[in-house]
Each structure stands twice: as structure tokens, then as C-alpha cells.
Design a protein around this motif. Sequence first.
Motif, mmCIF file in Angstrom:
data_model
loop_
_atom_site.group_PDB
_atom_site.id
_atom_site.type_symbol
_atom_site.label_atom_id
_atom_site.label_comp_id
_atom_site.label_asym_id
_atom_site.label_seq_id
_atom_site.Cartn_x
_atom_site.Cartn_y
_atom_site.Cartn_z
ATOM 1 N N THR A 95 -1.355 0.880 5.883
ATOM 2 C CA THR A 95 -1.919 1.278 4.601
ATOM 3 C C THR A 95 -2.322 2.728 4.842
ATOM 4 N N GLU A 104 -5.121 4.816 3.875
ATOM 5 C CA GLU A 104 -6.451 5.434 3.794
ATOM 6 C C GLU A 104 -6.622 6.539 4.848
ATOM 7 N N TYR A 112 -7.010 10.550 3.795
ATOM 8 C CA TYR A 112 -8.351 11.055 3.519
ATOM 9 C C TYR A 112 -8.743 12.327 4.263
ATOM 10 N N ASN A 146 -1.161 8.490 -6.202
ATOM 11 C CA ASN A 146 -0.507 7.209 -5.963
ATOM 12 C C ASN A 146 0.778 7.470 -5.197
ATOM 13 N N GLU A 189 0.452 2.359 -3.564
ATOM 14 C CA GLU A 189 -0.955 2.425 -3.185
ATOM 15 C C GLU A 189 -1.586 3.612 -3.879
ATOM 16 N N HIS A 201 -4.932 5.993 -4.503
ATOM 17 C CA HIS A 201 -6.122 6.448 -3.765
ATOM 18 C C HIS A 201 -6.818 7.507 -4.615
ATOM 19 N N GLN A 212 -14.865 6.524 -3.769
ATOM 20 C CA GLN A 212 -13.417 6.332 -3.689
ATOM 21 C C GLN A 212 -12.972 4.918 -4.040
ATOM 22 N N SER A 218 -9.244 2.407 -3.730
ATOM 23 C CA SER A 218 -7.825 2.271 -3.401
ATOM 24 C C SER A 218 -7.348 0.950 -3.973
#
Lengths: 530, 530
Positions: free
Chosen positions: A154, A156, A160, A178, A204, A206, A301, A303
Motif C-alpha cells: 500500500t 502511505e 507521505y 489517487n 488508492e 490519499h 489525512q 486513505s
Amino acid sequence: MPPPIHFVHFQETIRCLSFTMAGTEAKKPSAKQSGAKKKEVKKETGLGLTHRKADNFGEWYSEVVVNAEMIEYYDISGCYILRPWSMAIWEIMQEFFDPEIKKMKIKNCYFPLFVSPGVLQKEKDHVEGFAPEVAWVTKSGESELEIPIAIRPTSETVMYPYYSKWIRGHRDLPLKLNQWCNVVRWEFSNPTPFIRSREFLWQEGHTAFATKEEADAEVLDILELYRRIYEEYLAVPVIKGKKSELEKFAGGLYTTSVEAFIPNTGRGIQGATSHCLGQNFAKMFEINFENEKGEKSMVWQNSWAYSTRTIGVMVMVHGDDKGLVLPPKVASVQVIVIPVPYKDADTQGIFDACSATVNTLSEAGIRAESDFRDNYSPGWKYSHWEMKGVPLRIEIGPKDLANKQVRAVRRDNGAKIDIASADLAVEIKKLLDNIQQNLFDVATQKRDECIQVIHTWDEFVQALNQRKMILAPWCDEEEVEADVKARTKGEMGAAKTLCSPFDQPELPEGTKCFASGKPATKWTYWGRSY
Amino acid sequence: MPPPIHFVHFQETIRCLSFTMAGTEAKKPSAKQSGAKKKEVKKETGLGLTHRKADNFGEWYSEVVVNAEMIEYYDISGCYILRPWSMAIWEIMQEFFDPEIKKMKIKNCYFPLFVSPGVLQKEKDHVEGFAPEVAWVTKSGESELEIPIAIRPTSETVMYPYYSKWIRGHRDLPLKLNQWCNVVRWEFSNPTPFIRSREFLWQEGHTAFATKEEADAEVLDILELYRRIYEEYLAVPVIKGKKSELEKFAGGLYTTSVEAFIPNTGRGIQGATSHCLGQNFAKMFEINFENEKGEKSMVWQNSWAYSTRTIGVMVMVHGDDKGLVLPPKVASVQVIVIPVPYKDADTQGIFDACSATVNTLSEAGIRAESDFRDNYSPGWKYSHWEMKGVPLRIEIGPKDLANKQVRAVRRDNGAKIDIASADLAVEIKKLLDNIQQNLFDVATQKRDECIQVIHTWDEFVQALNQRKMILAPWCDEEEVEADVKARTKGEMGAAKTLCSPFDQPELPEGTKCFASGKPATKWTYWGRSY
């Protein structure tokens, strides 16, 4: 108690056989058999599934996804080939979801597949959740890499550090990105096509906001899109709710989900998740901004993701002993037109009528195709397209030609309807809408029949053994869920919370938790799950 | 002789600085700087590039892709983040290409990211071409895998075992599949955003036919789509042709390509390739079928791909010293509307006119946005959107308001045009078409000025030193190309064939090969390349 579900079994068998079965695939319903001479029409069908949904659900499922030509088993365990028949479903959902998020000013991007170990390990809870499943690249060509590189489970930790770089002031917020991509989770338990695979496709999203209120609102907006994918496209009823502390996303603040249920196995299945990450990742990755007052703040945030798992849930819910059943909205072929010629009949006239039917429907925006193959009988074709789940079959024979009509046969309930050629497009459109609605209604009814409201531990255990989706008053304590898991451990897997539905029934004052006897604070769904 | 081009230099610097530069990115033209107080309008621009295209092409390129917010350098060398500004270009090309191949009955699918070593190594020439660049997964979590697993550098060996399984008879042909995915080639030389990266996005088509004629025809149909992507969308002129034996796809029969040229570096660049694989892979992977006569035959195969490299070629060809220049057809923002308020002027009226302009253009299908940010001056905004390459800027000030007009400023040539508000949509559409055409015409003229026809070795060497795209009569012998490569080796890289254009000039009887003196059989483009 019914026997446990062993998905892995049949799959592995299939996988091993895949290269030795050539020429012996009697049950494979495609035109891809060797030895078929032209004009030698096959009359035997032999297309049926060898397993029944009610008897051997796991084997039935594996057989359906293969025989409907959605999936091909791959020579690496846990990886599957998505054939055009399933890929088209993914694309149709994408054509709905992508414009919807663009309306919300979310933009597409693409971050790398690879993560360096340093950032991957930055958020402790998060990495603990994913570490055992991470695949590592250690070599290129013949050379060892200086440091191993992880493949994203994933993104993250991939994204970030850059959110931290890009976000400076309140004007940079919200940041809403996305990506449509593949992710890898090297799981060893029960790989199952679509449902649990080592590589899968997903989107995904974010996003980062200045305030918790904005983040909270988006979590629900996205969850509503996920509900629509399941209910409006896949015709699968889902329950929107919040995950428990034990079941929430590793490292997040809270997780919402849409939960589906598979009546045949009595298991819940997490359909898609929309997480509020709070400020936890922001703290670890130093995602700060200067707010309107000139003060330093941390972002909030989210997700959120849905994956190709959606397709598996749809297969499990709607499929039957004839094979796949596709809701019209996601079927790449909504109507299959089959000529039914007879000796001495006007064969060319029938073929022309079939072509005209396809044209009329196509012009009306209906996805229609004809099957003119001359080496298969009409009966074989019926079975073939039933296996592939096409929502509506149109048969045209001499009598239909004479009566200026076509015969439509529904995949969902087998009903046969004669339709005047003059009304074709309008009537077929109505029928497809009706099939879509009926699939949803039937699935909802079956799901609802599995929901059992309970109040005590004994009722809980009984309902669990009956494969119910259990709605129970709960004290919402982490230790109590852990305890329930421990007490229900067995070869079928432990029970756990599915979600606390947003739509809460009344909880009378003084209601006690079914498991701990403490005061209950909410109604929560429990059950075994995928 | 001009100095060699060092791409890697600036990139690596950028990469290392990326996390230490926070707050000091004076040249970054976004609104993302800290310390910007509301209403404190920034007048200094400081947005310009620090490198000029003509002087330091490599550094200029790296700066443009970062400052235009197309790319962010990533903490793993050779991997890049595609930000929304470049991802949108990829999506627009996809929206063209995907429906075109669907019209050709090519269907999308998705094969796994991973390849087992056995199949990867099945085709000898093919694996030799890719082996040094293959990334290997050897661990999951803390466990060593039993056998290492490769990440696809391309999917021939991933897919073809299944083609062998699926194809039995002539009715299974043609089999035409495509996938949109990421691939990994762990190259160590000169990583460059878009142009040469360790992971990139592409589509890869893989088709199998009963006859060579069908395969040959498809190779060219696909190549024509690639030409259209470059010429009609990216406004980049390309030459269609055939690759030499030395330069063709490893394991294939022949390779066709569209070749672009970068005048500033004097290098050709392979834009996209459409390969006929012949029956070579069919032999290795046993992809056989029974033909209409009942005889066993081998299929004829093609594979073809274009990648995110397309975007880099576009940047190199059109960009200038103010930054990126986007052709309107691929610009996610085609028109940026900027209010130019003055003291005592009707500010609200100007803002309303801007909004109305965006609405009018959006309704006409033009991608238009306004920039109402109050902490940047109009001048800063002009530079910002020029850096990002938006094809057309519309300025609206008090005078424009009074005259019921807007002022349009072209990114390609800086021309300023006043347009009556009444004619807005029609005139802007014309302007955008004109910009698209002009970019192509200018690029074609520049490219054509670089083409040099030569006949002798001395002329060849001279033209090479002048960074020309050289069109030369050639004997088409592999050893001669190898010899030319060896003789031109140097720090700028050796010369090689780019392609033999399909559009061949006349080759008079008795013309000799420029390199070997043997009889020439064709005209071929030569040069240094990316």
C-alpha cells in the motif's frame, strides 16, 4: 457442523494440471478445443460445473471463475491472470468511479512500485501490520542491491514523505491524489482468485486536509461511492459502518467500510475501506503547514481503496450452478443473440435478423453480440453463455422470424419473454434494468435472512454455528473482541467484528454486551469473515 | 565539439537535496512556499529556469520536468513520481488509444507482475536482451523464497505459456490482448525522467494470428496509431520505419518504430515500437493450432508498446527557456484565465468576467481554469502558468471589461490577441487548433533542418559531429552497422541506425553504401540516440 471451506485445495490442483491438461479439458466451454472439424456441430454439451454452489462452495467458486473465462491460474501460486471477461468489469467500475472522484477535485498520479526500507518502517503500527507480507527485491541481473527494496503493499509510506515536501501553507490544502495501480502482499494463507491474491489491482486515494471536519466528510463521501459500486453496479447489498479498534487500518485513526456477506459460507467480507488516518502519519512524516493565523499545524489525512476483490464478491453472491451471473451494468456483453436455424428454414433470414437485432441494440447503447459459430449447436451456445453469465439471451428461430419477434431468456431467473421486433430496444432496456434490480433484491433478501439479532453468548455461538451474520449489543472494548476471537477459534476461523453499522437500531437503556455483560454502547455485526 | 550531455548529474543532485531543501526552493514556482501571508502579494517572480535549453540541455530538461510539477524525484534512483500534471497527459493519450484498439477487437487483460525463472529464460535471444536489467524478488517478510521470482521487464514470457494453452484451433485466432501496466528494467546508465526510468508505465499488446499476412498488417495499423499519438496529440513529428537486425527486438522477426529526433542534442529517440515476432516465440512456447485443413500449424505473433517516454519526448521537443510548452490536445488545462485588477477598478466585475469566461469555455468542451489566488501578482501567475506550459492565457483587466473583450496570449509564440467576449468559444477553439498545428509545424521544420543526406564516410562523420539525423545509403549488413558503431565510439556514444524509413527516396542504380562501399540496398537514418 458443515465442513470447513478449503479454497486452496482445488486451486492448487488446477494450477498443477494447467499444462498437462491440454486436450482433455472436456468441461471447458470455449471454442478452444482441438480436433473440431468445420461443420461438425457439437451436440453434447458437457459444459456444466462439476461442483454445486450449495455443496462445495470453494470448489464451485474456483470452477466458475475459470470456466467463465474470468481467471486463469498462473504458475506462481497466489497470482492470477485477469482475462478480458473480468478485466472488462474492472474497467466499467473504473469508468464510474474515476469521473466521480474527479468531480471531487481528486487528481490521478503515479508513485513508484518500490519503497526503501527506511520510509517503509517509519510508522510502527503500520509496518507491523504489513511487514510479514512484504516482498523484497534484493538482486538486479546478477548483482546484489546495496540495500533491499520493498514492493508496495500500500502506498502511505511511499507518498507521505512527498506530501511533507509539497505541503507548506494552508493554500496547498486540501491535497487530494489517487492512483490506479498494482500492489503486492505476499500472503501464504488460502490464496483465492480476486478475494485474496498476492498481487492485485486497486485504486488508492490519499488526501490531506487542514481540518478533521473536512477529512471526516470525505471519508463518508468516498464510502458512499463504494456503496454505489457494490449496490448499483455489482448488485451486491452492503452495510456501511465503522470497524472496531482491533480491525481498523494499521496506523490509522478510524476505518469505515462497506461489508458484504456470503450466505453460502456464512462469512462476512470487507468490501472496501475508507480510512481517516487522523494526524498519526502526519506526525511521523512531518506533514505540517502554516494555517491562516500563521501558526504551524499538522494535516488530517485519509486513505481509501477498493480492489479487484469486488469482482470476487459479485461472483460469490450471484453465481449459480450454471455458472457466473453478471449484473447487466457490469457485463461487457449484456445480450447475446443466438440464431436457431432449422432444416429447410430460411437460415440466411435468421442470421440477418440476428445481425439486425445486434445493430438495433448497439445503437440504443446496449452491449450486444451475436454467436454465429457454425461448429456449435444452439444448445451448446446457451450453456456456454450461461456459464459466462450474460444477463440476457436472445434466440431467433423460424417461428420468431415469421412472427416478427425475438425470444429473450433471462439469466437470473430463466424466464422466457417474446418481444416484438418493433419494440426491441425499449423492451430489452427495461428487461436489463429489471434484471439488475432483481439481482439486488434477491441478494438482499438472502443476506437479510442470514442476519440474526442476538443478546447472549449462547445465542451468539448458536448463530455462529448456523453461519449467520450476527447483530449484537457490544461494550466496544478491545479486550472483549480479543476474548471472543480466542473463544471461537477453530478450524473454520474465529469470529470477529465486521462493523458497527452507521444505521444503528435502538439500544434500550440497560442493554448488556453479549460477551462481557458490561453495558452495551452500540450494535455491532459479528461473524466469520474472509 | 560540444560537451557531452550528462543527465544523471543534475538529477542526482536534486534527489539528494530533496529532503534538505525545504523552505529554500526559491525557484519553485508553486504556491507551496511557507511564510506567505495573506494579501501579501508576491511581486518578484524568480520563476525562471536557471538553465537554458540551448546551453545545458540535460540540466534544462531536469529542471523543466520538476518545476512544471510533472515529476518529483524519488528516493530510489531511477524511479520518479508522476504528478497529476503529467499523469493527465498519459490519461488523455490512453483515452485516444484504448478505444482505437478496442475497435480493432483487441481486448484488455491483466497478467501478473511476476515471472518464474523457468519461463523467463525460455527464449534465448529474448532473455539475453533483458537479463542484465531484471529485478529479482528473493524474500517475503523475513523468509527467503524457495526460488527467486523475476519482475516483468516486458510480458512475452509471462503471457505466451497461456497463449499455448488457450489456442487450439483456427477458430481461436486471432487472439488479441493488451494490458496497461508497469514494467521494471533495472538500468544503471543515465536514468532520466520519462525517457529512461527503472519503472515505467506502458501498454503492451500481444497478438497471435493464423497467417503472417494478418500479423504484418496489424504491425502497421498499430504503428499508425503510434504516429497519431506523436503527431496529432504530442505535436511531435516522427518517421515510420523498420529497425535494423542489430536494433530489432530481442527474439523477434522484425521491428517497426516511430522515430523522433531531439535537435538540441542531435539524438534520435525511439518513440514506440510495433514488432512482428514471427514464429520464434510460438516455437519456444509451443503455440500451435489446427488449421482449416486439419493440419498442425504455428501462430504468427506481434507485440507492440508505447510508454510514458512519449511525455519526455514532447517536453524535449517543445519546451523553451520559460519552461514546458504543452500541445493543446494533451493539456489538462488548455486555457488559464487570470484577472488583472487595478486600483479603483471594478475588481468584482473582473472576477465575474473571469468566471463567466471559464464557464463559457468549459461548456464548449475547452479545458479552462481561473487563477484567483490573492497572494500572487498577475505577473507571477503569468510566469507560473508559462512554466507549466498552458497553451493559452486569458487576461481580463478593466480595459477588457470596458471593451467587452478578453486578451489571449499564446504560449507557443507569445502572440497577443484581443477577442470579443461574444465570439469567445469559437475564437479560442480556433486559436487552440492553430497552436496545435503551429507546434507541429515548427517542430517539423526544426527536425527537417537537422536531416542531412550523405553518401560517404567523411560526410557521415562530419554530419555526426554537427548532430545531424543522417540519411545514408546502406548495404543493410549487420557487420557493417557493428563496424560503424565501433568506429564512432566516444564519450557521446556511438552512432547507430535509427530506422530505414518506409518512405524511401529514390536509390539510383549503383549507389554505394556510405560505410562499406558495397552496393546500397536502402536509405537508412543514422545518428546517436537515447
